[in-house]
Design a protein around this motif. Structure first.
Motif, PDB file in Angstrom:
ATOM      1  N   GLU A 223      -5.480  11.623 -11.297  1.00 41.28           N
ATOM      2  CA  GLU A 223      -5.111  10.220 -11.149  1.00 41.28           C
ATOM      3  C   GLU A 223      -4.270  10.039  -9.897  1.00 41.28           C
ATOM      4  N   ARG A 224      -3.430  11.003  -9.598  1.00 45.40           N
ATOM      5  CA  ARG A 224      -2.657  10.936  -8.351  1.00 45.40           C
ATOM      6  C   ARG A 224      -3.589  11.018  -7.141  1.00 45.40           C
TER       7      ARG A 224
ATOM      8  N   ARG B 259      -6.613   9.961  -7.135  1.00 44.80           N
ATOM      9  CA  ARG B 259      -7.296   8.665  -7.094  1.00 44.80           C
ATOM     10  C   ARG B 259      -6.458   7.627  -6.345  1.00 44.80           C
ATOM     11  N   PHE B 260      -5.141   7.680  -6.518  1.00 47.97           N
ATOM     12  CA  PHE B 260      -4.277   6.724  -5.830  1.00 47.97           C
ATOM     13  C   PHE B 260      -4.292   6.955  -4.317  1.00 47.97           C
TER      14      PHE B 260
ATOM     15  N   GLN C  72       2.378   6.131  -6.075  1.00 48.87           N
ATOM     16  CA  GLN C  72       1.892   6.590  -7.383  1.00 48.87           C
ATOM     17  C   GLN C  72       1.374   8.021  -7.301  1.00 48.87           C
ATOM     18  N   ALA C  73       0.851   8.404  -6.140  1.00 47.23           N
ATOM     19  CA  ALA C  73       0.332   9.764  -5.961  1.00 47.23           C
ATOM     20  C   ALA C  73       1.453  10.791  -5.886  1.00 47.23           C
TER      21      ALA C  73
ATOM     22  N   LYS D  51       2.392  11.845 -13.563  1.00 46.45           N
ATOM     23  CA  LYS D  51       1.028  11.339 -13.702  1.00 46.45           C
ATOM     24  C   LYS D  51       0.031  12.494 -13.632  1.00 46.45           C
TER      25      LYS D  51
ATOM     26  N   ILE E  31      -7.421   5.186  -3.282  1.00 53.03           N
ATOM     27  CA  ILE E  31      -7.238   3.733  -3.342  1.00 53.03           C
ATOM     28  C   ILE E  31      -6.443   3.249  -2.138  1.00 53.03           C
TER      29      ILE E  31
ATOM     30  N   VAL F  12       1.404   1.816  -3.553  1.00 49.95           N
ATOM     31  CA  VAL F  12       0.218   2.434  -4.165  1.00 49.95           C
ATOM     32  C   VAL F  12       0.224   3.938  -3.915  1.00 49.95           C
TER      33      VAL F  12
ATOM     34  N   ARG G  92      -0.919   2.371 -13.867  1.00 54.37           N
ATOM     35  CA  ARG G  92      -2.254   2.799 -14.303  1.00 54.37           C
ATOM     36  C   ARG G  92      -3.279   1.681 -14.164  1.00 54.37           C
TER      37      ARG G  92
ATOM     38  N   ASN H  37       0.820  -1.204   0.000  1.00 55.75           N
ATOM     39  CA  ASN H  37       0.000   0.000   0.000  1.00 55.75           C
ATOM     40  C   ASN H  37       0.859   1.261   0.000  1.00 55.75           C
TER      41      ASN H  37
END
Length: 708
Positions: free
Chosen positions: A39-40, A42-43, A29-30, A35, A46, A26, A584, A23
């Motif tokens: 979307e960042r 969203r990470f 990614q942010a 990116k 998540i 995960v 992605r 995690n």
């Protein structure tokens, strides 16, 4: 295995700490600036959702063990108390880091005219608009609660967030109050005008406390959020399993508090009031300096701001099916077909069942269902088939965690349409993804099969990397007929020609092939294993891999999430290399390739796809499948395209060290990107007659990067 190694070289990493490390990747990614901004965001959501589920299930189980005075079983490397302390430390840091990353991201979003505002940042016009909005859309569904001897502390729902208040009445008496946030209304409210602007519901409530508690003076406030034990204890020997299961689901909603998250800004006496009001007999408290419930952030990702999201990707539909007039059955009869989701459309799976439902020559359909969507076209096709007079069997897994209610609904809808619904094997969770269509052709029955590594879920198929194999291979479909009879009749098939399955033969088949590679290594021949999965936990398999490494077998593992194998330990696992891909798309496919006395890739390789991760639960407590890939084109697609691209990837990859720490191979996200490769290039088996004209890059691990 354990006797050969001292404690320093112990090959196991802890499952729970490995999950937290996943995690953390995960959330990483942010932080990747290349990116798109939303979307960042969203990470972050998540990562927060993942952590909620981790506490609801894994930590809840550990806390219950601790309360019962139990200890962890050998060979787990740490005691239960030590593990829970580590989890608290790592999870606390992760939760705080989520908020810190959000703060940084908010500043970048503001430069793009996208704002997450607080009550302090509102303009006068915003407050005027919110006054009306609060009156019409929020106030009617709020329930302000005073807590006093006549009004005890209320039950707080799982994942529920509550505003706690300390107030003073006109007589100078102090009153404690609570305002639970309704779960069924939006957490984030979009403000009108001036770009994309959102405010959290709790901030709006803070503006209108006088309307909720007229005449009181606010002395202090803060938010808290609870996470409850959400594991369901199932007794399958119940006389009415379905009714028992429904009752168990209702009981889960009132599980013990495992985690209480409190804003750091909450006054100490108010915090004490909250902690006293909740039963924290096994739960723990985490203080957070910032916003709670970041899992709700995905609500602010709106279509109007496509400029801040990934460019839309339109998945391909296999050309080979079009060459057969759109008939899936005709294309499959001609040759095996492998569909690579999400790069190739999940519509193929839906069309396969729709065609079977409408084909007058199809006599029966057998199907497993583990997870699917709310408006499932799969279920609709199965209902249509039953209504068209076909014999339809559906094995519905009620124990699909957090999808149990949906699956109960589908089971009833299917039964009303005349479908024979069964609930799998006693004591096992049906996790295999299988379809079997039987068609009368030239006076004989011919079978067509679908094997999936993912769920029959059209929404997740757009973002999950999974494989769908379609085949009419006589030996494979004959095995599948026996396996369906095993699930419905509980009689184990005496001998299968091609397929392996859990709980009886999947682990032993893998071990047999791992040992086969050891024999090749001892004979001085090439010995190599490639495998891709979501989790590697099973200690017996880990032992076998370590022994293979010690014999000289070269092992390359792609493990997205939990990995309990400590790689590259001298004399123990030095020939084992582990990487994790996070990007992605969610890596979800399970693949294993054995060199069979040759280097990989090779036409001599033994290649399998599976529904199972390498975990005890998948090998021992679930019904799973392991399917051999023997068609030349499909095998080449998996070896030369799919596995080679993943092994070559540097843009989405993290390397696992012997100490359990992951290192991002390219923190800037540059280099070879497997996801970009799959989006840009047609797959081999789906290309139809055009396959010979495809100019696909020839991938090797040694050559320089070929894609930006």
């Amino acid at each position: 295995m354990g006797k050969k190694n001292n404690h320093k070289e112990f090959p196991y990493l802890d499952r729970e700490i490995s999950w937290i490390a996943f995690n953390e990747r995960v959330l990483g990614q942010a932080m990747m600036t290349q990116k798109p901004l939303l979307e960042r965001l969203r990470f972050i959501a998540i990562a927060a959702k993942n952590l909620d589920e981790f506490f609801m299930v894994r930590v809840a189980g550990l806390k219950n063990q601790e309360a019962a005075g139990l200890e962890r079983r050998h060979p787990e490397p740490v005691s239960l108390k030590s593990l829970l302390d580590q989890i608290h430390e790592r999870a606390s840091a992760l939760i705080q880091n989520q908020f810190n990353v959000l703060q940084t991201l908010k500043k970048e979003l503001e430069s793009e005219n996208f704002f997450l505002v607080t009550a302090e940042g509102l303009m006068k016009s915003d407050k005027v608009w919110l006054s009306t909005y609060f009156k019409e859309e929020i106030f009617p569904v709020l329930t302000p609660l005073a807590v006093d001897p006549a009004h005890p502390f209320p039950f707080v729902a799982n994942l529920g967030m509550t505003v706690a208040l300390e107030m003073e009445n006109p007589e100078g008496e102090i009153l404690k109050g609570l305002v639970p946030l309704p779960l069924k209304i939006k957490r984030f409210i979009q403000l009108p005008n001036r770009g994309s602007r959102f405010i959290a519901l709790e901030d709006v409530i803070s503006l209108f406390i006088p309307k909720l508690f007229p005449g009181f003076i606010l002395r202090g406030m803060g938010c808290f959020r609870v996470v409850r034990d959400s594991e369901v204890e199932i007794h399958e020997e119940s006389d009415d399993f379905v009714h028992y299961f429904e009752a168990a689901l209702k009981q889960r909603e009132r599980g013990a508090v495992i985690l209480l998250m409190i804003q750091k800004s909450m006054p100490p006496d108010l915090r004490a009031f909250v902690e006293e009001g909740l039963d924290l007999s096994i739960g723990e408290v985490m203080e957070v300096d910032g916003m709670l419930g970041l899992s709700d952030l995905d609500q602010v990702i709106i279509s109007k701001r496509n400029d801040l999201q990934y460019k839309p990707y339109v998945e391909r539909f296999p050309a080979r099916i079009r060459e057969f007039g759109g008939s899936c059955l005709a294309a499959i009869k001609h040759k095996d077909l492998l569909v690579h989701h999400p790069y190739e459309s999940f519509d193929v799976v839906v069309d396969f069942l729709k065609e079977a439902a409408r084909d007058p020559n199809v006599v029966s359909i057998k199907q497993t269902l583990y997870r699917t969507s709310n408006d499932s076209p799969i279920v609709a096709a199965l209902i249509e088939a039953a209504e068209n007079g076909k014999s339809v069997l559906v094995i519905v897994e009620l124990k699909a965690r957090f999808d149990e209610k949906a699956n109960l609904k589908w089971a009833r809808d299917l039964e009303r349409a005349g479908v024979l619904v069964v609930y799998g094997l006693l004591g096992l969770k049906t996790h295999a993804k299988l379809s079997l269509v039987t068609r009368r052709e030239d006076g004989h029955l011919k079978n067509y099969a679908h094997f999936g590594t993912g769920n029959y879920h059209p929404q997740t198929a757009r973002v999950y990397d999974d494989l769908s194999l379609f085949t009419a291979d006589h030996k494979i479909v004959e095995d599948l007929c026996k396996i369906f009879n095993y699930v419905t009749g509980s009689a184990s098939p005496k001998k299968l020609k091609k397929l392996a399955y859990s709980p009886l033969s999947l682990r032993s088949t893998l071990i047999e092939h791992i040992r086969g590679e050891r024999d090749f290594a001892k004979a001085g021949k090439p010995a190599i294993i490639w495998a891709k999965m979501n989790a590697l936990v099973d200690h017996e398999i880990i032992d076998e891999l370590c022994l293979a490494s010690q014999d000289g077998v070269k092992i390359h593992l792609i493990v997205r999430g939990i990995c309990c194998l400590s790689p590259e330990l001298p004399g123990v696992s030095e020939n084992i290399h582990v990487k994790s891909l996070v990007g992605r798309f969610l890596e979800h496919s399970r693949i294993v390739c054995f060199g069979n006395g040759h280097d990989l890739p090779s036409e001599h390789a033994k290649v399998f796809i599976s529904s199972a991760d390498w975990m005890p639960r998948n090998f021992d407590w679930r019904f799973e499948s392991l399917v051999p890939i023997e068609n030349h084109t499909v095998k080449s697609q998996i070896l030369d395209q799919i596995m080679m691209a993943y092994l070559k990837d540097t843009a989405n990859s993290w390397s696992l060290g012997a100490d359990g720490n992951y290192t991002q191979i390219n923190p800037e996200g540059e280099g070879f990107n497997a996801h970009h490769y799959f989006m840009r290039h047609q797959s081999l088996s789906g290309g139809g007659s055009m396959t010979h004209d495809l100019h696909l890059p020839h991938l090797t691990l040694e050559e320089p990067e070929i894609l930006p």
